[in-house]
Write an enzyme that holds these catalytic residues in place. Structure first.
Site: not given
Length: 400
Positions: A154, A204, A248, A384
């Protein structure tokens, strides 16, 4: 009551009176002020009592020494506030404010629902994409090809928008609109270098520490919100059932579990993610909670052990960093670093620096990234990042 500009003060107990948190929001002034709103409280630091130096010693050690020296000067427990960059050799901009005012969370202040400053209908922004949307999509496609060949698992690739205005930037009004748009998140404005300010509204939490208890809340896997209620619900349900996004997310949760476990007597990790929402996005979310093994482990110790997570870098970390350096035609600086605070007792909150912009002169540089895995679509990841730009674009009255 304001303290003398020569005397550092400990944050007072939360003022939970209606209007207390929004008063701090309205009081923010760019320059030496440092503002941070979390779901727990709102902090406004003013002035600079001491700065954390940049040298070869570990950052956590430098912060401990500055906090201890500040406490010895006055006898009161000080607080350090600021930002840590993405690059391991980057310069952290952390300081002990002269004064710190503290209130309850913005989301609990009824006055936050009142309309904030209006955006300028004609902001006159000149916008430059770095890289272009097409260039970004090509970088994603190249990364996907390498992952399918087994080189890595990733990588998080980002792009920027450079917005230039013909007038002075009103950073206080931008911060106000960001905070009122998502009062339950993490809103911040801190100096990030000489004549530079980092401001944003991140969803976050990297890690929070209160006594022996820690909380981490990684987000990975996203979907754009819709103004149509039925479509918005459909997108949320689809995200919860998306194999690509669930994979993910699991990569990030596994990495955080691995890094936090040695620090904990026990660590609770949810089996499946839940959803959190911002005004612009749905995110897959997992809340990890644990009990510290070593009571001397500070919030910054824990954050440094986690940073950078696969949610902002990739995996394996070293390979992902190299791919980022090869693929992104800009320096991330504070973007995907961490921003927050820590007290002399080791308690604190460190937030992942996303949904943000850096202001310098009359220019704003906006950042947005997407997690790229082998199943990723260049078109979807480009879309996105475009959706993630909306958080800040709406605060400045601009659009792509």
């Amino acid at each position: 009551m304001y303290a003398s500009p020569l005397t550092p003060t400990v944050p007072p107990p939360h003022d939970s009176a209606p209007g207390a948190a929004t008063t701090l929001l309205e009081a923010y002034r760019p320059g030496s002020d440092r503002f941070l709103a979390t779901p727990r409280h709102t902090l406004l630091g003013s002035g600079t009592r001491a700065s954390v130096p940049h040298d070869s010693r570990p950052l956590t050690l430098r912060v401990r020494e500055v906090l201890e020296a500040a406490r010895q000067d006055d006898g009161t427990p000080p607080v350090v506030m600021g930002t840590v960059p993405f690059a391991p050799d980057g310069v952290a901009t952390l300081a002990v404010p002269v004064t710190v005012r503290r209130a309850g969370p913005l989301r609990a202040d009824p006055l936050v629902a009142l309309r904030g400053p209006e955006t300028d209908a004609d902001g006159g922004w000149r916008i430059r994409e770095v890289p272009s949307a097409d260039g970004y999509a090509k970088a994603v496609a190249a990364a996907v090809e390498r992952m399918r060949a087994g080189e890595f698992d990733k990588v998080v690739l980002a792009r920027t928008l450079e917005l230039t205005s013909g007038r002075e930037l009103d950073l206080a009004s931008m911060l106000n609109r960001l905070a009122r748009r998502d009062p339950g998140g993490y809103t911040f404005a801190v100096p990030s270098g000489p004549d530079r300010t980092l401001l944003g509204a991140s969803p976050e939490l990297l890690v929070s520490r209160r006594g022996s208890r820690l909380v981490a809340n990684p987000l990975a896997g996203s979907a754009r919100r819709s103004s149509d209620l039925a479509e918005d619900v459909r997108r949320a349900a689809a995200l919860l059932d998306s194999p690509k996004d669930l994979h993910e997310h699991q990569v990030v949760v596994d990495a955080i579990r691995e890094q936090l476990a040695p620090h904990c007597v026990h660590l609770d990790v949810p089996e499946r993610p839940t959803l959190v929402r911002t005004a612009a996005m749905w995110h897959l979310s997992s809340t990890l909670t644990g009990e510290l093994r070593d009571p001397d482990s500070t919030a910054l110790d824990l954050a440094s052990a986690l940073h950078p997570t696969p949610a902002v870098c990739g995996t394996p970390t070293d390979v992902a960093r190299q791919v980022i350096a090869e693929s992104e035609p800009f320096d991330r600086g504070a973007y995907t670093g961490m921003v927050g605070w820590q007290g002399a007792d080791g308690d604190g909150d460190w937030v992942v620096t996303i949904r943000c912009a850096e202001a310098e002169g009359r220019t704003l540089r906006l950042f947005a990234g997407a997690g790229v895995v082998a199943q990723s679509s260049p078109e979807a990841e480009t879309a996105e990042t475009g959706a993630k730009f909306r958080t800040f674009l709406s605060a400045v009255g601009a659009s792509l």
